[in-house]
Structure formats: structure tokens, C-alpha cells
Write a protein that holds these residues in place. Structure first.
Motif, PDB file in Angstrom:
ATOM      1  N   GLY A 130       7.604 -26.358  25.284  1.00 33.06           N
ATOM      2  CA  GLY A 130       8.303 -25.112  26.563  1.00 33.06           C
ATOM      3  C   GLY A 130       8.654 -23.971  25.580  1.00 33.06           C
ATOM      4  O   GLY A 130       7.396 -23.863  24.468  1.00 33.06           O
ATOM      5  N   ASP A 131      10.069 -23.478  25.428  1.00 34.72           N
ATOM      6  CA  ASP A 131       9.738 -22.703  24.308  1.00 34.72           C
ATOM      7  C   ASP A 131       9.809 -22.786  22.903  1.00 34.72           C
ATOM      8  O   ASP A 131       9.653 -22.163  21.937  1.00 34.72           O
ATOM      9  CB  ASP A 131      11.485 -21.820  24.838  1.00 34.72           C
ATOM     10  CG  ASP A 131      11.564 -21.136  25.492  1.00 34.72           C
ATOM     11  OD1 ASP A 131      10.671 -20.745  26.444  1.00 34.72           O
ATOM     12  OD2 ASP A 131      12.500 -21.110  26.488  1.00 34.72           O
ATOM     13  N   ASP A 132      10.135 -24.050  22.430  1.00 42.03           N
ATOM     14  CA  ASP A 132      10.052 -24.530  20.681  1.00 42.03           C
ATOM     15  C   ASP A 132       8.744 -24.368  21.071  1.00 42.03           C
ATOM     16  O   ASP A 132       8.634 -23.840  19.671  1.00 42.03           O
ATOM     17  CB  ASP A 132      10.709 -26.035  21.354  1.00 42.03           C
ATOM     18  CG  ASP A 132      11.552 -26.549  21.624  1.00 42.03           C
ATOM     19  OD1 ASP A 132      12.903 -25.406  21.060  1.00 42.03           O
ATOM     20  OD2 ASP A 132      12.024 -27.305  21.614  1.00 42.03           O
ATOM     21  N   ALA A 133       7.509 -24.793  21.848  1.00 42.90           N
ATOM     22  CA  ALA A 133       5.936 -24.661  21.105  1.00 42.90           C
ATOM     23  C   ALA A 133       5.846 -23.407  21.084  1.00 42.90           C
ATOM     24  O   ALA A 133       4.866 -22.623  20.241  1.00 42.90           O
ATOM     25  CB  ALA A 133       5.226 -24.899  22.516  1.00 42.90           C
ATOM     26  N   ARG A 134       6.681 -22.306  22.341  1.00 40.04           N
ATOM     27  CA  ARG A 134       5.991 -20.437  21.709  1.00 40.04           C
ATOM     28  C   ARG A 134       7.101 -19.864  20.889  1.00 40.04           C
ATOM     29  O   ARG A 134       6.595 -19.330  19.891  1.00 40.04           O
ATOM     30  CB  ARG A 134       6.870 -20.325  23.699  1.00 40.04           C
ATOM     31  CG  ARG A 134       5.784 -20.081  24.235  1.00 40.04           C
ATOM     32  CD  ARG A 134       6.590 -19.461  25.364  1.00 40.04           C
ATOM     33  NE  ARG A 134       7.531 -20.209  26.181  1.00 40.04           N
ATOM     34  CZ  ARG A 134       7.291 -21.401  27.460  1.00 40.04           C
ATOM     35  NH1 ARG A 134       6.218 -21.360  27.634  1.00 40.04           N
ATOM     36  NH2 ARG A 134       8.199 -21.311  27.503  1.00 40.04           N
ATOM     37  N   LEU A 135       7.704 -20.324  19.926  1.00 37.10           N
ATOM     38  CA  LEU A 135       8.673 -19.996  18.721  1.00 37.10           C
ATOM     39  C   LEU A 135       7.786 -19.776  18.209  1.00 37.10           C
ATOM     40  O   LEU A 135       7.396 -19.567  16.878  1.00 37.10           O
ATOM     41  CB  LEU A 135      10.117 -20.711  18.942  1.00 37.10           C
ATOM     42  CG  LEU A 135      10.798 -20.539  18.017  1.00 37.10           C
ATOM     43  CD1 LEU A 135      10.987 -19.802  17.566  1.00 37.10           C
ATOM     44  CD2 LEU A 135      12.025 -21.486  17.270  1.00 37.10           C
ATOM     45  N   VAL A 136       6.892 -21.082  18.220  1.00 38.05           N
ATOM     46  CA  VAL A 136       6.245 -21.697  16.702  1.00 38.05           C
ATOM     47  C   VAL A 136       5.261 -20.955  16.378  1.00 38.05           C
ATOM     48  O   VAL A 136       4.681 -20.349  15.606  1.00 38.05           O
ATOM     49  CB  VAL A 136       5.412 -23.148  16.305  1.00 38.05           C
ATOM     50  CG1 VAL A 136       4.926 -23.919  15.238  1.00 38.05           C
ATOM     51  CG2 VAL A 136       6.949 -24.201  16.416  1.00 38.05           C
ATOM     52  N   VAL A 137       4.350 -20.522  17.490  1.00 39.82           N
ATOM     53  CA  VAL A 137       3.457 -19.688  17.600  1.00 39.82           C
ATOM     54  C   VAL A 137       3.892 -18.555  17.400  1.00 39.82           C
ATOM     55  O   VAL A 137       2.863 -17.515  16.911  1.00 39.82           O
ATOM     56  CB  VAL A 137       2.585 -20.288  19.270  1.00 39.82           C
ATOM     57  CG1 VAL A 137       1.665 -18.953  19.361  1.00 39.82           C
ATOM     58  CG2 VAL A 137       2.198 -21.071  19.819  1.00 39.82           C
ATOM     59  N   ILE A 138       5.111 -17.766  17.982  1.00 37.47           N
ATOM     60  CA  ILE A 138       4.849 -16.808  17.561  1.00 37.47           C
ATOM     61  C   ILE A 138       5.679 -17.046  15.681  1.00 37.47           C
ATOM     62  O   ILE A 138       4.948 -15.420  15.081  1.00 37.47           O
ATOM     63  CB  ILE A 138       6.237 -16.099  18.062  1.00 37.47           C
ATOM     64  CG1 ILE A 138       6.404 -16.137  19.887  1.00 37.47           C
ATOM     65  CG2 ILE A 138       7.408 -14.772  17.287  1.00 37.47           C
ATOM     66  CD1 ILE A 138       7.480 -15.496  20.882  1.00 37.47           C
ATOM     67  N   VAL A 139       5.900 -17.869  15.447  1.00 38.08           N
ATOM     68  CA  VAL A 139       6.933 -17.310  14.326  1.00 38.08           C
ATOM     69  C   VAL A 139       5.855 -17.656  13.025  1.00 38.08           C
ATOM     70  O   VAL A 139       5.655 -17.549  11.962  1.00 38.08           O
ATOM     71  CB  VAL A 139       7.877 -18.502  14.012  1.00 38.08           C
ATOM     72  CG1 VAL A 139       8.117 -17.921  11.875  1.00 38.08           C
ATOM     73  CG2 VAL A 139       9.116 -17.861  14.146  1.00 38.08           C
ATOM     74  N   ALA A 140       4.460 -18.484  12.661  1.00 36.23           N
ATOM     75  CA  ALA A 140       3.513 -19.104  12.187  1.00 36.23           C
ATOM     76  C   ALA A 140       2.869 -17.750  11.314  1.00 36.23           C
ATOM     77  O   ALA A 140       3.042 -18.272  10.720  1.00 36.23           O
ATOM     78  CB  ALA A 140       3.193 -20.485  12.960  1.00 36.23           C
ATOM     79  N   PRO A 141       1.860 -16.727  12.113  1.00 41.18           N
ATOM     80  CA  PRO A 141       1.429 -16.071  11.877  1.00 41.18           C
ATOM     81  C   PRO A 141       1.651 -14.820  10.704  1.00 41.18           C
ATOM     82  O   PRO A 141       1.878 -14.107   9.727  1.00 41.18           O
ATOM     83  CB  PRO A 141       0.675 -15.676  12.774  1.00 41.18           C
ATOM     84  CG  PRO A 141       1.848 -15.627  13.724  1.00 41.18           C
ATOM     85  CD  PRO A 141       2.135 -17.371  13.717  1.00 41.18           C
TER      86      PRO A 141
END
Length: 297
Positions: free
Chosen positions: A256-267
Motif C-alpha cells: 500500500g502506502d509504504d510501497a508508494r513512499l519508497v517509490v517516491i523517495v528512492a529517485p
């Protein structure tokens, strides 16, 4: 959301056939349910490192998937083309990125008095991130499913339409949930494990450009101040919404939101040369209890 519930009045009949039993008629009748119980075993549950049977905690009959054949080809097609997409849409999982698939796990039968106290599902195989429970037509009362997450409870009560409707429920594996006692009749369900078909799950994120840039600016400023030698926190921590086993503690297993958080912050972290890590944090406290006045509590 962390869970999904949908009703399907037009779902196909799976045409269940069971070893040493034969075809199972639906909607389930009381004589057929009793015949099914005679071929079933009490369902166990996990307790720490052990698997135990204790009917005060879990009072459910089960038949393993290895003994079950679903004779209707339309059923598997319905699961693939209708159920999985609806569930993934509700859970925020990208079909194209994850290529999820459902594996039949058990056939479960709750009779009058059957229940399951609050628990979390075990991640039974690598890539499993959610459970799908398909409740089949059978008349019963009670048997509500209670889901608890982030301090809130959701109650799914399907008894009123249980006889003529197939219900699909799904939730992430770490969600605490219970099944209230069945008051009358029989609750029949197929339990599936929902798995990522690809090793690394990347959700689709629709983050407005201005918000992305604002986050980038904040992290960039923090990095500049830190690198300039000022006394500030060396780490920034984002707490996550879900709990993870060590096996699933990787970007590919986030929910859920945890996966989206990583996708946003990683780059952003990669661009600014900021180390990005995912970890379980364990807090241990030692020492004696503080003495209190009053009644010695």
C-alpha cells in the motif's frame, strides 16, 4: 485501502470436487455440510514457532487444496479476470507491475459456534502479500469478519445475503482480523494466497509535480545543512503503516502506502546521494519498576 470486500450475485459455481467425497453441492445444505465435516480436519493456527490445534482459539474445519478440484473452467477465469483486478485496485497494487496470482490454499467450513480469535495471516510462500477469502453460497448468521488496522476496526457482515451471493474479502497479511462465532448454519469459504508474480513490486504513483519538487527541496536542504557540518539529525525516519517479516523486508514486499513512499523517495535519494534503507526497529528497555505511592500498584 488495507482490505477489500465485494459481493458478486453472478459469480459462477466453482463445481468443487473433493477426494474421497465427490461433488459438493451449492448452496450448501445442512446434510451436505455434515458430510463434509466427516471428511475434514480441525484447522490449526500458528503460535510462535509452532502450529497447534486449539478450538478455544480457532474452531474451524478445513480441507487442503491438494484434495480439491475446481471443475468449472469459468471459475478460474473469473478469479483471474474479475476478482484479482478488483482486489488489487482496492489494495493499491498495480496489476502490470506486480502480475499477481492467486493460489488456492484451503476450503474452510464454519459450523454453529465456529470462530477464530484475532490473528495475523502467515506469509506461507515467498511473494505472498495478501489473503483472498471467497465465501460461497450457504445460509448462516453471525460469522462477521472484524479487521483492525491503525486503531480502527472494520466489520464485514454478509449473513443477510450469504445464501444467494458469493462474497470476496481480501486483506494484507499483517492485518489483525477475527471471525466472530457463527450463530446458526454453515459458513463455507475458499481461502487463497495472493502473491506477486514478479520479484519486485513497483506501484503506479500519481504524485503532482509540485509536491514531488517540494519533497525534493526539503531533502536537498536537509542534506546541504548536514554536509555543512551543522549539528542536525543524521537520519530521517519515515514510519510505515504495515508490519513486515524479515523475508518481506524489502522494497518488493512493501504494501500500500509504504510501497508508494519508497517509490517516491528512492529517485530523490539516489539523485542527492542519500542512503535509503528499510529496517525493523526493535526497542528494548531494562531496569527496575519505579516505586509508586498509594495502593502499591
Amino acid at each position: 485501502s488495507y482490505y477489500c470486500h465485494r459481493a458478486f450475485s453472478d459469480a459462477p459455481n466453482p463445481l468443487i470436487s473433493i477426494s474421497d467425497f465427490g461433488a459438493l453441492g451449492l448452496p450448501l445444505s445442512a446434510p451436505e455440510a455434515q458430510r463434509l465435516i466427516s471428511k475434514s480436519k480441525q484447522a490449526p493456527f500458528g503460535m510462535a514457532e509452532r502450529t497447534v490445534v486449539d478450538t478455544s482459539v480457532r474452531d474451524t474445519w478445513e480441507i487442503d487444496a491438494s484434495k480439491i478440484t475446481l471443475e468449472n473452467p469459468a471459475w478460474n477465469l473469473w478469479m483471474e479476470k474479475t476478482v484479482i483486478p478488483r482486489v488489487c485496485e482496492a489494495l493499491g497494487v498495480s496489476i502490470s507491475a506486480s502480475a499477481p496470482r492467486a493460489e488456492l490454499y484451503k476450503l474452510l467450513l464454519y459450523e454453529t459456534g465456529s470462530h477464530f480469535l484475532p490473528h495475523q495471516d502467515t506469509e506461507k510462500t515467498p511473494g505472498m502479500f495478501a489473503t483472498i477469502v471467497v465465501t460461497l453460497p450457504s445460509r448462516f448468521s453471525g460469522g462477521q469478519v472484524v479487521l483492525s488496522h491503525a486503531g480502527k476496526d472494520e466489520v464485514i457482515d454478509i449473513a443477510d445475503t450469504s445464501y444467494n451471493t458469493t462474497h470476496v474479502m481480501s486483506w494484507y497479511t499483517d492485518i489483525m482480523h477475527s471471525v466472530k462465532p457463527v450463530q446458526s448454519g454453515y459458513r463455507l469459504a475458499l481461502s487463497y494466497n495472493l502473491l506477486h508474480g514478479k520479484n519486485f513490486f513497483r506501484p503506479i504513483v500519481n504524485l503532482p509535480e509540485e509536491k514531488f519538487q517540494k519533497l525534493r527541496t526539503l531533502l536537498e536542504n536537509w542534506s546541504k545543512v548536514h554536509n555543512a557540518g551543522y549539528e542536525i539529525e543524521e537520519k530521517l525516519c519515515f514510519s510505515m503503516d504495515h508490519e513486515y517479516s524479515q523475508r518481506n523486508l524489502q522494497a518488493g514486499g512493501l504494501k500500500g502506502d509504504d510501497a508508494r513512499l519508497v517509490v517516491i523517495v528512492a529517485p530523490i535519494a539516489e539523485e542527492l546521494d542519500i542512503g535509503l534503507y528499510i529496517a525493523n526497529i526493535e526497542l528494548c528497555k531494562t531496569g527496575g519498576a519505579e516505586e509508586t505511592s498509594g495502593e502499591g500498584r
